[in-house]
Design a protein around this motif. Structure first.
Motif, PDB file in Angstrom:
ATOM      1  N   VAL A 326      15.690  14.232  14.019  1.00 55.65           N
ATOM      2  CA  VAL A 326      15.816  13.049  13.167  1.00 55.65           C
ATOM      3  C   VAL A 326      14.446  12.431  12.905  1.00 55.65           C
ATOM      4  O   VAL A 326      14.092  12.097  11.778  1.00 55.65           O
ATOM      5  CB  VAL A 326      16.762  12.015  13.818  1.00 55.65           C
ATOM      6  N   ALA A 327      13.678  12.245  13.960  1.00 56.84           N
ATOM      7  CA  ALA A 327      12.298  11.807  13.835  1.00 56.84           C
ATOM      8  C   ALA A 327      11.449  12.944  14.378  1.00 56.84           C
ATOM      9  O   ALA A 327      11.381  13.161  15.580  1.00 56.84           O
ATOM     10  CB  ALA A 327      12.060  10.522  14.617  1.00 56.84           C
ATOM     11  N   VAL A 328      10.835  13.695  13.500  1.00 58.90           N
ATOM     12  CA  VAL A 328      10.351  15.021  13.864  1.00 58.90           C
ATOM     13  C   VAL A 328       8.934  15.041  14.414  1.00 58.90           C
ATOM     14  O   VAL A 328       8.399  16.098  14.680  1.00 58.90           O
ATOM     15  CB  VAL A 328      10.444  15.976  12.656  1.00 58.90           C
ATOM     16  N   GLY A 329       8.317  13.887  14.623  1.00 64.30           N
ATOM     17  CA  GLY A 329       7.030  13.875  15.288  1.00 64.30           C
ATOM     18  C   GLY A 329       5.844  13.923  14.353  1.00 64.30           C
ATOM     19  O   GLY A 329       5.972  13.783  13.132  1.00 64.30           O
ATOM     20  N   HIS A 330       4.663  14.121  14.958  1.00 66.03           N
ATOM     21  CA  HIS A 330       3.418  14.053  14.226  1.00 66.03           C
ATOM     22  C   HIS A 330       2.447  15.102  14.731  1.00 66.03           C
ATOM     23  O   HIS A 330       2.541  15.562  15.861  1.00 66.03           O
ATOM     24  CB  HIS A 330       2.762  12.672  14.400  1.00 66.03           C
ATOM     25  N   ILE A 331       1.498  15.439  13.884  1.00 66.66           N
ATOM     26  CA  ILE A 331       0.336  16.232  14.282  1.00 66.66           C
ATOM     27  C   ILE A 331      -0.898  15.396  13.963  1.00 66.66           C
ATOM     28  O   ILE A 331      -1.049  14.887  12.846  1.00 66.66           O
ATOM     29  CB  ILE A 331       0.274  17.575  13.545  1.00 66.66           C
ATOM     30  N   TYR A 332      -1.764  15.244  14.970  1.00 65.89           N
ATOM     31  CA  TYR A 332      -2.983  14.466  14.799  1.00 65.89           C
ATOM     32  C   TYR A 332      -4.200  15.377  14.922  1.00 65.89           C
ATOM     33  O   TYR A 332      -4.227  16.289  15.752  1.00 65.89           O
ATOM     34  CB  TYR A 332      -3.090  13.386  15.877  1.00 65.89           C
ATOM     35  N   ILE A 333      -5.198  15.116  14.114  1.00 70.53           N
ATOM     36  CA  ILE A 333      -6.489  15.776  14.258  1.00 70.53           C
ATOM     37  C   ILE A 333      -7.467  14.735  14.785  1.00 70.53           C
ATOM     38  O   ILE A 333      -7.676  13.703  14.146  1.00 70.53           O
ATOM     39  CB  ILE A 333      -6.998  16.359  12.926  1.00 70.53           C
ATOM     40  N   VAL A 334      -8.046  14.993  15.958  1.00 67.77           N
ATOM     41  CA  VAL A 334      -8.980  14.043  16.565  1.00 67.77           C
ATOM     42  C   VAL A 334     -10.290  14.750  16.843  1.00 67.77           C
ATOM     43  O   VAL A 334     -10.354  15.977  16.969  1.00 67.77           O
ATOM     44  CB  VAL A 334      -8.411  13.439  17.866  1.00 67.77           C
ATOM     45  N   THR A 335     -11.347  13.979  16.963  1.00 66.30           N
ATOM     46  CA  THR A 335     -12.661  14.520  17.240  1.00 66.30           C
ATOM     47  C   THR A 335     -13.211  13.912  18.517  1.00 66.30           C
ATOM     48  O   THR A 335     -12.853  12.789  18.894  1.00 66.30           O
ATOM     49  CB  THR A 335     -13.640  14.245  16.076  1.00 66.30           C
ATOM     50  N   VAL A 336     -14.038  14.667  19.208  1.00 64.53           N
ATOM     51  CA  VAL A 336     -14.729  14.132  20.372  1.00 64.53           C
ATOM     52  C   VAL A 336     -15.835  13.228  19.878  1.00 64.53           C
ATOM     53  O   VAL A 336     -16.698  13.644  19.102  1.00 64.53           O
ATOM     54  CB  VAL A 336     -15.314  15.262  21.238  1.00 64.53           C
ATOM     55  N   GLN A 337     -15.839  11.971  20.300  1.00 64.46           N
ATOM     56  CA  GLN A 337     -16.809  10.994  19.841  1.00 64.46           C
ATOM     57  C   GLN A 337     -17.539  10.390  21.029  1.00 64.46           C
ATOM     58  O   GLN A 337     -17.124  10.530  22.176  1.00 64.46           O
ATOM     59  CB  GLN A 337     -16.114   9.896  19.035  1.00 64.46           C
ATOM     60  N   ALA A 338     -18.638   9.692  20.714  1.00 65.36           N
ATOM     61  CA  ALA A 338     -19.428   9.065  21.769  1.00 65.36           C
ATOM     62  C   ALA A 338     -18.612   8.034  22.526  1.00 65.36           C
ATOM     63  O   ALA A 338     -18.738   7.869  23.737  1.00 65.36           O
ATOM     64  CB  ALA A 338     -20.678   8.418  21.176  1.00 65.36           C
ATOM     65  N   LYS A 339     -17.753   7.310  21.808  1.00 64.56           N
ATOM     66  CA  LYS A 339     -16.899   6.335  22.471  1.00 64.56           C
ATOM     67  C   LYS A 339     -15.732   7.063  23.104  1.00 64.56           C
ATOM     68  O   LYS A 339     -14.990   7.780  22.429  1.00 64.56           O
ATOM     69  CB  LYS A 339     -16.394   5.306  21.469  1.00 64.56           C
ATOM     70  N   PRO A 340     -15.525   6.913  24.426  1.00 62.89           N
ATOM     71  CA  PRO A 340     -14.603   7.795  25.121  1.00 62.89           C
ATOM     72  C   PRO A 340     -13.130   7.448  25.006  1.00 62.89           C
ATOM     73  O   PRO A 340     -12.307   8.163  25.549  1.00 62.89           O
ATOM     74  CB  PRO A 340     -15.050   7.658  26.581  1.00 62.89           C
ATOM     75  N   THR A 341     -12.757   6.378  24.316  1.00 63.45           N
ATOM     76  CA  THR A 341     -11.359   5.977  24.254  1.00 63.45           C
ATOM     77  C   THR A 341     -10.905   5.877  22.813  1.00 63.45           C
ATOM     78  O   THR A 341     -11.518   5.172  22.010  1.00 63.45           O
ATOM     79  CB  THR A 341     -11.137   4.622  24.949  1.00 63.45           C
TER      80      THR A 341
END
Length: 357
Positions: A326-341
């Motif tokens: 019903v709610a089928v979720g997500h795909i995220y693209i993230v990058t490693v950045q200097a800020k750790p959070t």
């Protein structure tokens, strides 16, 4: 969790082949996976439509992974788990692992589990050359094997399937029945000793009375000993989905992506992903889900430098609020950045960039 990309170095030299498992119900209450279909990345045509070599209802395709060329025929090969395979009518669900030729689908070797309800083949993956014979080796998990059913994982020779090492949980572990389920694979060279190591997740492991808390391991392939033990931040986090990733901080050690898919750090069961140093296990970056019940971190995959900033990027999967679709979720693209959070703020539709906190 039922598909895995792999390179076919002969027939599809510049294309990516995807492995998909197909399912159909064979029991009123239990769905058995009965086949593995290999599609061409060039034109999506079917390269192979494979069924169990035994012809039995053994959950053939419970896990699949691409393998390198183990039999020397110039084509990459295929690992398939059949975790409901039986040794006999009375010794059931021991499980079985196949290494298949991608040239014709024939069996290169197979290994049968030795424990009733051991479920060998619930998770598997390629490791790399462990024993120095220039042939890539493999790992497969049997989450119901071992003392008290805590689970085992076996490192197999790519040549003939001989057991090179047996990996087990720590002595104080309690079983969630998921040691290596879906998440047992090579981790790269985490301790920089020249030999590839192994990641094993156990996402439903209990901690004391707290079920489903989870933990994860990195094992050395020099002697099978544990190098890192990762514990969850909070009870019930479901820590365990993960894999080894390329070196992201430039210290010469492969690193680790690890998720707590049931974490409520940012929202109830929103999920949280950690990038750990392979050298010492410290946290390099976290990504926190803020959508309730989204379960961020069911899987994570390094995908190269997508945005050209010189850093490795990752695809993170969230299963969504309903496994029924019903709610089928997500795909995220993230990058490693200097800020750790990083904190994810998903759009309701479409896509949007992920911003640091």
């Amino acid at each position: 969790m039922g598909n895995a990309p792999h390179r076919d170095s002969s027939r599809q030299r510049n294309a990516l082949s995807w492995i998909f498992v197909t399912t159909k119900p064979l029991h009123a209450r239990l769905r058995h996976i009965t086949g593995v279909v290999v599609y061409s990345g060039a034109d999506h045509s079917i390269l192979h439509d494979l069924t169990s070599p035994t012809g039995g209802r053994e959950n053939f395709g419970a896990s699949v992974a691409g393998a390198e060329d183990d039999n020397g025929d110039g084509a990459t090969d295929l690992l398939v788990g059949a975790n409901r395979a039986d040794v006999s009518e009375t010794i059931t669900d021991t499980g079985r692992v196949y290494l298949l030729s991608s040239s014709d689908g024939s069996v290169i070797w197979e290994q049968v589990g030795d424990t009733p309800q051991g479920l060998l083949g619930s998770g598997l993956g390629q490791v790399g050359d462990v024993n120095g014979d220039a042939i890539p080796d493999q790992v497969a998990a049997a989450p119901g094997a071992g003392e008290k059913g805590l689970g085992k994982a076996y490192v197999y020779s790519g040549v003939d399937g001989a057991v090179l090492y047996t990996l087990q949980p720590v002595d104080e572990a309690t079983s969630g029945g998921t040691f290596g389920t879906f998440f047992a694979a090579g981790a790269g060279d985490v301790n920089a000793d020249g030999t590839p190591d192994i990641f094993v997740g156990d996402y439903a492991a209990a901690r004391g009375e707290a079920a489903g808390t989870g933990r994860a391991y990195i094992y050395s392939c020099v002697d099978g000993s544990p190098l890192h033990l990762f514990e969850a931040e909070a009870d019930g986090d479901g820590l365990g989905p993960g894999r080894g990733i390329p070196d992201i901080n430039g210290d010469g050690h492969a690193d680790v992506s690890l998720a707590a898919w049931q974490s409520s750090a940012g929202a109830p069961k929103g999920g949280k992903v950690y990038l750990h140093s392979g050298k010492d296990g410290t946290v390099l970056q976290t990504v926190t889900g803020t959508l309730a019940q989204d379960a961020l971190g069911v899987d994570a995959l390094s995908i190269g430098d997508v945005n050209g900033d010189g850093s490795m990027d990752y695809r993170l999967t969230a299963v969504g609020q309903d496994f029924g679709g019903v709610a089928v979720g997500h795909i995220y693209i993230v990058t490693v950045q200097a800020k750790p959070t990083l904190t994810l703020q998903p759009a309701l539709v479409g896509c949007q960039p992920i911003q640091p906190e």
